[in-house]
Design a protein around this motif. Structure first.
Motif, PDB file in Angstrom:
ATOM      1  N   ILE A   1      -2.101  -1.223  -6.180  1.00 14.40           N
ATOM      2  CA  ILE A   1      -1.692  -0.492  -4.983  1.00 14.40           C
ATOM      3  C   ILE A   1      -2.073  -1.345  -3.769  1.00 14.40           C
ATOM      4  N   SER A   2      -1.193  -1.401  -2.773  1.00 16.63           N
ATOM      5  CA  SER A   2      -1.489  -2.247  -1.614  1.00 16.63           C
ATOM      6  C   SER A   2      -2.591  -1.600  -0.781  1.00 16.63           C
ATOM      7  N   PRO A   3      -3.336  -2.415  -0.020  1.00 17.30           N
ATOM      8  CA  PRO A   3      -4.414  -1.850   0.795  1.00 17.30           C
ATOM      9  C   PRO A   3      -3.920  -0.752   1.745  1.00 17.30           C
ATOM     10  N   ARG A   4      -2.731  -0.923   2.290  1.00  9.55           N
ATOM     11  CA  ARG A   4      -2.222   0.071   3.228  1.00  9.55           C
ATOM     12  C   ARG A   4      -1.874   1.372   2.505  1.00  9.55           C
ATOM     13  N   GLU A   5      -1.269   1.248   1.330  1.00 12.68           N
ATOM     14  CA  GLU A   5      -0.974   2.458   0.548  1.00 12.68           C
ATOM     15  C   GLU A   5      -2.275   3.163   0.185  1.00 12.68           C
ATOM     16  N   MET A   6      -3.277   2.365  -0.168  1.00  7.96           N
ATOM     17  CA  MET A   6      -4.585   2.933  -0.509  1.00  7.96           C
ATOM     18  C   MET A   6      -5.189   3.651   0.699  1.00  7.96           C
ATOM     19  N   GLY A   7      -5.096   3.018   1.862  1.00  8.52           N
ATOM     20  CA  GLY A   7      -5.633   3.625   3.077  1.00  8.52           C
ATOM     21  C   GLY A   7      -4.965   4.964   3.378  1.00  8.52           C
ATOM     22  N   LEU A   8      -3.664   4.975   3.185  1.00 11.23           N
ATOM     23  CA  LEU A   8      -2.879   6.186   3.439  1.00 11.23           C
ATOM     24  C   LEU A   8      -3.266   7.289   2.444  1.00 11.23           C
ATOM     25  N   LEU A   9      -3.367   6.911   1.178  1.00  9.89           N
ATOM     26  CA  LEU A   9      -3.715   7.895   0.137  1.00  9.89           C
ATOM     27  C   LEU A   9      -5.127   8.443   0.363  1.00  9.89           C
TER      28      LEU A   9
ATOM     29  N   ASN B   1      -2.866   1.769  15.123  1.00  8.86           N
ATOM     30  CA  ASN B   1      -2.069   1.403  16.296  1.00  8.86           C
ATOM     31  C   ASN B   1      -1.541   2.652  16.981  1.00  8.86           C
ATOM     32  N   SER B   2      -1.420   2.585  18.274  1.00  8.59           N
ATOM     33  CA  SER B   2      -0.847   3.713  19.004  1.00  8.59           C
ATOM     34  C   SER B   2       0.646   3.516  19.228  1.00  8.59           C
ATOM     35  N   PHE B   3       1.062   2.268  19.286  1.00  9.50           N
ATOM     36  CA  PHE B   3       2.468   1.988  19.534  1.00  9.50           C
ATOM     37  C   PHE B   3       2.976   1.046  18.467  1.00  9.50           C
ATOM     38  N   GLY B   4       4.241   1.233  18.093  1.00  3.88           N
ATOM     39  CA  GLY B   4       4.804   0.333  17.106  1.00  3.88           C
ATOM     40  C   GLY B   4       5.913   1.042  16.364  1.00  3.88           C
ATOM     41  N   ASP B   5       6.315   0.439  15.266  1.00  3.98           N
ATOM     42  CA  ASP B   5       7.435   0.973  14.514  1.00  3.98           C
ATOM     43  C   ASP B   5       6.946   2.057  13.548  1.00  3.98           C
ATOM     44  N   LEU B   6       7.146   3.312  13.950  1.00  2.92           N
ATOM     45  CA  LEU B   6       6.634   4.434  13.147  1.00  2.92           C
ATOM     46  C   LEU B   6       7.297   4.539  11.779  1.00  2.92           C
ATOM     47  N   SER B   7       8.505   3.946  11.648  1.00  2.00           N
ATOM     48  CA  SER B   7       9.202   4.088  10.373  1.00  2.00           C
ATOM     49  C   SER B   7       8.420   3.443   9.235  1.00  2.00           C
ATOM     50  N   THR B   8       7.479   2.552   9.583  1.00  2.00           N
ATOM     51  CA  THR B   8       6.657   1.946   8.530  1.00  2.00           C
ATOM     52  C   THR B   8       5.841   3.016   7.800  1.00  2.00           C
ATOM     53  N   VAL B   9       5.527   4.112   8.486  1.00  5.73           N
ATOM     54  CA  VAL B   9       4.775   5.196   7.839  1.00  5.73           C
ATOM     55  C   VAL B   9       5.595   5.812   6.715  1.00  5.73           C
TER      56      VAL B   9
ATOM     57  N   VAL C   1       8.102   4.523   5.213  1.00 14.15           N
ATOM     58  CA  VAL C   1       8.315   3.515   4.168  1.00 14.15           C
ATOM     59  C   VAL C   1       7.144   3.518   3.186  1.00 14.15           C
ATOM     60  N   HIS C   2       5.911   3.573   3.729  1.00 16.49           N
ATOM     61  CA  HIS C   2       4.738   3.573   2.855  1.00 16.49           C
ATOM     62  C   HIS C   2       4.591   4.887   2.093  1.00 16.49           C
ATOM     63  N   VAL C   3       4.980   5.983   2.719  1.00 18.88           N
ATOM     64  CA  VAL C   3       4.960   7.263   2.003  1.00 18.88           C
ATOM     65  C   VAL C   3       5.913   7.185   0.806  1.00 18.88           C
ATOM     66  N   GLN C   4       7.100   6.625   1.035  1.00 20.22           N
ATOM     67  CA  GLN C   4       8.067   6.516  -0.079  1.00 20.22           C
ATOM     68  C   GLN C   4       7.507   5.636  -1.197  1.00 20.22           C
ATOM     69  N   ARG C   5       6.851   4.537  -0.810  1.00 18.13           N
ATOM     70  CA  ARG C   5       6.276   3.636  -1.832  1.00 18.13           C
ATOM     71  C   ARG C   5       5.209   4.349  -2.638  1.00 18.13           C
ATOM     72  N   LEU C   6       4.369   5.095  -1.916  1.00 16.86           N
ATOM     73  CA  LEU C   6       3.307   5.839  -2.605  1.00 16.86           C
ATOM     74  C   LEU C   6       3.912   6.849  -3.565  1.00 16.86           C
ATOM     75  N   ARG C   7       4.937   7.534  -3.109  1.00 16.28           N
ATOM     76  CA  ARG C   7       5.585   8.532  -3.961  1.00 16.28           C
ATOM     77  C   ARG C   7       6.170   7.888  -5.199  1.00 16.28           C
ATOM     78  N   LYS C   8       6.843   6.747  -5.010  1.00 20.14           N
ATOM     79  CA  LYS C   8       7.435   6.048  -6.159  1.00 20.14           C
ATOM     80  C   LYS C   8       6.368   5.753  -7.196  1.00 20.14           C
ATOM     81  N   LYS C   9       5.186   5.428  -6.699  1.00 20.55           N
ATOM     82  CA  LYS C   9       4.087   5.086  -7.591  1.00 20.55           C
ATOM     83  C   LYS C   9       3.513   6.337  -8.259  1.00 20.55           C
TER      84      LYS C   9
END
Ligand code: CA
Length: 227
Positions: A154-162, A185-193, A195-203
Motif C-alpha cells: 500500500i502506498s504511504p499516501r493510501e496508508m495515511g488516508l486509511l 495542503n490547503s490548496f491544490g488539486d482536490l481530485s487527488t483525494v 483518486v486515492h479513495v478509489q485506489r484504496l477501495r480497489k484494494k
C-alpha cells in the motif's frame, strides 16, 4: 493528541512548518538545530518522540541516535533526503523506530507522529493499536496492512488516508478536509483525494462500487466503517 516532541532539524523552514502542524494538533514541541543540542536537551527533559534529521552540522543524525540509544528507548523518527541513508536505516538497524523521506508532506509526517503517539499512549494503557475489519488487519503504528494474515502493498499516501479515516471511524470528511489533514495542503488539486479513495477501495473492497469500509456520504465526502 497529547505529547511532547523534540525536533532535531537544522533547516529552519522545515522545522517551522512542522512545529506549526504539531501545535495545531496540540503537541508540544522543542526545536534544536544540532545533535549536540539534542543530547543536551535530553539530559534535562523527557520527550515522547524525537524527530531526527540525519544531515546535521556537527555530529550527524546516526551518531546522535547512537548516543540517544545509550540511555533512552524514546521513539525516534529519522528524516533524511539521501537514499544511501535509507539503505543504512533499513539494512543495519540503527535503532530508529520509523523514517520519513525528504521532501515530506507535513500532513503525512503529522499522521505518522499521531500514530506513534497513540501507540505510545496505548502501550502505557495496555491496549493494542491493531484494528480488524472484514478480512483485513491494519497495524496503525507500524503501517502494515494485512489480508487474511498476508501483507498487502500500500502506498504511504493510501496508508495515511486509511489511518486517518479509521482513527475517526464513522465521521465523514470532505475532500478539502482530507486534503488538509492527510496531504497537509490547503490548496491544490482536490481530485487527488478521490483518486486515492478509489485506489484504496480497489484494494480493500470486494465490490468497489458498493464499498463496505470506505463509504461515501453523498454530497459531502468519505468515512470509514470498520464493522
Ligand atoms: Ca539537515
Amino acid at each position: 493528541m497529547n505529547g511532547r516532541l523534540l525536533i532535531v532539524e537544522d533547516e529552519r523552514d522545515i522545522a517551522e512548518v512542522l512545529i506549526m502542524y504539531l501545535e495545531r494538533e496540540k503537541v508540544q514541541t522543542v526545536w534544536v538545530e544540532s545533535g549536540e543540542d539534542a543530547l543536551k536537551q535530553l539530559n534535562s527533559d523527557i520527550f515522547d518522540l524525537i524527530i531526527l534529521d540525519i544531515n546535521l552540522p556537527g555530529i550527524d543524525g546516526f551518531e546522535t541516535l547512537r548516543k540517544i540509544r545509550q540511555k533512552s528507548e524514546t521513539t525516534v523518527i529519522i528524516v533524511s533526503a539521501r537514499e544511501e541513508d535509507l539503505d543504512m536505516i533499513l539494512g543495519f538497524g540503527v535503532g530508529a523506530d520509523d523514517y520519513v523521506v525528504k521532501p515530506f508532506s507535513p500532513g503525512v509526517l503529522t499522521a505518522r507522529i499521531r500514530a506513534h503517539l497513540r501507540r505510545i499512549h496505548e502501550s502505557k494503557n495496555g491496549t493494542s493499536d491493531i484494528i480488524q475489519f472484514g478480512d483485513w488487519e491494519l497495524d496503525r503504528s507500524h503501517f502494515i496492512l494485512k489480508k487474511n494474515g498476508e501483507k498487502i502493498a500500500i502506498s504511504p499516501r493510501e496508508m495515511g488516508l486509511l489511518i486517518f479515516l479509521s482513527e475517526n471511524e464513522g465521521k465523514a470528511f470532505s475532500q478539502e478536509e482530507l486534503y488538509k489533514k492527510v496531504w497537509g495542503n490547503s490548496f491544490g488539486d482536490l481530485s487527488t483525494v478521490s483518486v486515492h479513495v478509489q485506489r484504496l477501495r480497489k484494494k480493500l473492497e470486494s465490490d468497489s462500487s458498493d464499498p463496505q469500509f470506505i463509504k461515501t456520504r453523498y454530497g459531502f465526502g468519505y468515512y470509514f466503517q470498520g464493522a
